[in-house]
Design a protein around this motif. Structure first.
Motif, mmCIF file in Angstrom:
data_model
loop_
_atom_site.group_PDB
_atom_site.id
_atom_site.type_symbol
_atom_site.label_atom_id
_atom_site.label_comp_id
_atom_site.label_asym_id
_atom_site.label_seq_id
_atom_site.Cartn_x
_atom_site.Cartn_y
_atom_site.Cartn_z
ATOM 1 N N ALA A 110 0.838 -1.211 0.000
ATOM 2 C CA ALA A 110 0.000 0.000 0.000
ATOM 3 C C ALA A 110 0.867 1.253 0.000
ATOM 4 C CB ALA A 110 -0.934 -0.011 1.204
ATOM 5 N N GLU A 111 1.938 1.241 0.792
ATOM 6 C CA GLU A 111 2.847 2.398 0.824
ATOM 7 C C GLU A 111 3.522 2.590 -0.525
ATOM 8 O OE1 GLU A 111 5.575 1.845 4.059
ATOM 9 O OE2 GLU A 111 3.991 1.955 5.564
ATOM 10 N N GLN A 112 3.932 1.495 -1.149
ATOM 11 C CA GLN A 112 4.575 1.589 -2.455
ATOM 12 C C GLN A 112 3.595 2.135 -3.492
ATOM 13 O OE1 GLN A 112 6.250 -2.083 -3.943
ATOM 14 N NE2 GLN A 112 7.119 -1.094 -5.728
ATOM 15 N N ASP A 113 2.359 1.643 -3.474
ATOM 16 C CA ASP A 113 1.336 2.136 -4.405
ATOM 17 C C ASP A 113 1.071 3.623 -4.195
ATOM 18 O OD1 ASP A 113 1.128 -0.417 -5.456
ATOM 19 O OD2 ASP A 113 -0.724 -0.901 -4.375
ATOM 20 N N ALA A 114 0.974 4.039 -2.926
ATOM 21 C CA ALA A 114 0.726 5.450 -2.621
ATOM 22 C C ALA A 114 1.892 6.311 -3.096
ATOM 23 C CB ALA A 114 0.504 5.635 -1.125
ATOM 24 N N PHE A 115 3.115 5.848 -2.907
ATOM 25 C CA PHE A 115 4.290 6.594 -3.340
ATOM 26 C C PHE A 115 4.313 6.722 -4.860
ATOM 27 C CE2 PHE A 115 8.733 6.692 -4.768
ATOM 28 C CZ PHE A 115 9.164 7.844 -4.134
ATOM 29 N N GLU A 116 4.062 5.603 -5.553
ATOM 30 C CA GLU A 116 4.068 5.633 -7.014
ATOM 31 C C GLU A 116 2.961 6.546 -7.545
ATOM 32 O OE1 GLU A 116 3.896 1.510 -8.095
ATOM 33 O OE2 GLU A 116 6.023 1.193 -7.618
ATOM 34 N N SER A 117 1.807 6.506 -6.893
ATOM 35 C CA SER A 117 0.699 7.374 -7.288
ATOM 36 C C SER A 117 1.062 8.838 -7.090
ATOM 37 C CB SER A 117 -0.545 7.023 -6.477
ATOM 38 O OG SER A 117 -1.599 7.891 -6.783
ATOM 39 N N ALA A 118 1.705 9.144 -5.975
ATOM 40 C CA ALA A 118 2.119 10.527 -5.701
ATOM 41 C C ALA A 118 3.149 11.002 -6.714
ATOM 42 C CB ALA A 118 2.672 10.632 -4.278
ATOM 43 N N GLU A 164 3.292 10.202 -9.777
ATOM 44 C CA GLU A 164 2.652 10.405 -11.076
ATOM 45 C C GLU A 164 1.757 11.651 -11.100
ATOM 46 O OE1 GLU A 164 0.584 6.763 -11.817
ATOM 47 O OE2 GLU A 164 2.433 5.613 -12.036
ATOM 48 N N ARG A 165 1.485 12.229 -9.935
ATOM 49 C CA ARG A 165 0.591 13.391 -9.873
ATOM 50 C C ARG A 165 1.253 14.627 -10.469
ATOM 51 N NH1 ARG A 165 -2.154 14.062 -4.166
ATOM 52 N NH2 ARG A 165 -3.323 15.578 -5.366
ATOM 53 N N ASP A 166 0.417 15.487 -10.999
ATOM 54 C CA ASP A 166 0.876 16.761 -11.537
ATOM 55 C C ASP A 166 1.067 17.716 -10.359
ATOM 56 O OD1 ASP A 166 1.429 19.072 -12.927
ATOM 57 O OD2 ASP A 166 -0.608 19.305 -13.736
ATOM 58 N N THR A 167 2.311 17.995 -10.040
ATOM 59 C CA THR A 167 2.603 18.834 -8.871
ATOM 60 C C THR A 167 2.504 20.323 -9.178
ATOM 61 O OG1 THR A 167 4.965 18.728 -9.379
ATOM 62 C CG2 THR A 167 4.096 17.107 -7.806
ATOM 63 N N SER A 168 2.277 20.673 -10.412
ATOM 64 C CA SER A 168 2.204 22.098 -10.738
ATOM 65 C C SER A 168 1.011 22.762 -10.049
ATOM 66 C CB SER A 168 2.123 22.307 -12.250
ATOM 67 O OG SER A 168 0.930 21.746 -12.769
ATOM 68 N N THR A 169 -0.013 21.992 -9.732
ATOM 69 C CA THR A 169 -1.178 22.561 -9.047
ATOM 70 C C THR A 169 -0.873 22.868 -7.593
ATOM 71 O OG1 THR A 169 -2.033 20.372 -8.484
ATOM 72 C CG2 THR A 169 -2.798 21.357 -10.550
ATOM 73 N N PHE A 170 0.228 22.331 -7.059
ATOM 74 C CA PHE A 170 0.592 22.578 -5.673
ATOM 75 C C PHE A 170 1.427 23.843 -5.507
ATOM 76 C CE2 PHE A 170 0.279 17.819 -5.702
ATOM 77 C CZ PHE A 170 -0.922 17.764 -5.028
ATOM 78 N N LEU A 171 1.918 24.380 -6.599
ATOM 79 C CA LEU A 171 2.743 25.579 -6.523
ATOM 80 C C LEU A 171 1.862 26.818 -6.446
ATOM 81 C CD1 LEU A 171 5.409 24.671 -9.231
ATOM 82 C CD2 LEU A 171 5.611 24.446 -6.762
#
Length: 108
Positions: free
Chosen positions: A85-93, A95-102
């Motif tokens: 589950a931790e590995q899946d969550a890390f891989e999912s994170a 792949e996310r577009d981090t530009s929306t976090f800036l």
């Protein structure tokens, strides 16, 4: 584990432990399953002997299909599910577009 002394049977001299198990088998109603006690005890001791690095190494070998899931579960138990589950969550994170976090800067 080629060349391992564990290729056939794990054996040890039990001495007093064997006598205690035989006595318990005699006095316990319906007897006891000494083999099951030994397996359970061995699994518990194997798990206790692992440190975090060992657990990670075992999980990595399991995830690369170098060791069977049953063997990995003997050593890691339910930790396998949490690690997956931790590995899946890390891989999912990742792949996310981090530009929306800036946040846009207003010049300050």
């Amino acid at each position: 584990m080629s060349g391992s002394s564990y290729d056939t049977t794990i054996q040890f001299r039990a001495g007093s432990e064997k006598e205690a198990a035989e006595l318990l088998d005699e006095v316990h109603i319906g007897g006891i399953n000494v083999s099951e006690l030994a397996r359970t005890g061995l699994v518990e001791m194997l798990r206790r002997s692992l440190d975090e690095r060992d657990e990670i190494a075992i999980y990595e070998r399991y995830s690369r299909d170098e060791i069977d899931e049953d063997v990995a579960r003997v050593l890691l138990g339910e930790k396998i599910d949490r690690m997956e589950a931790e590995q899946d969550a890390f891989e999912s994170a990742m792949e996310r577009d981090t530009s929306t976090f800036l946040a846009e800067s207003d010049g300050e």
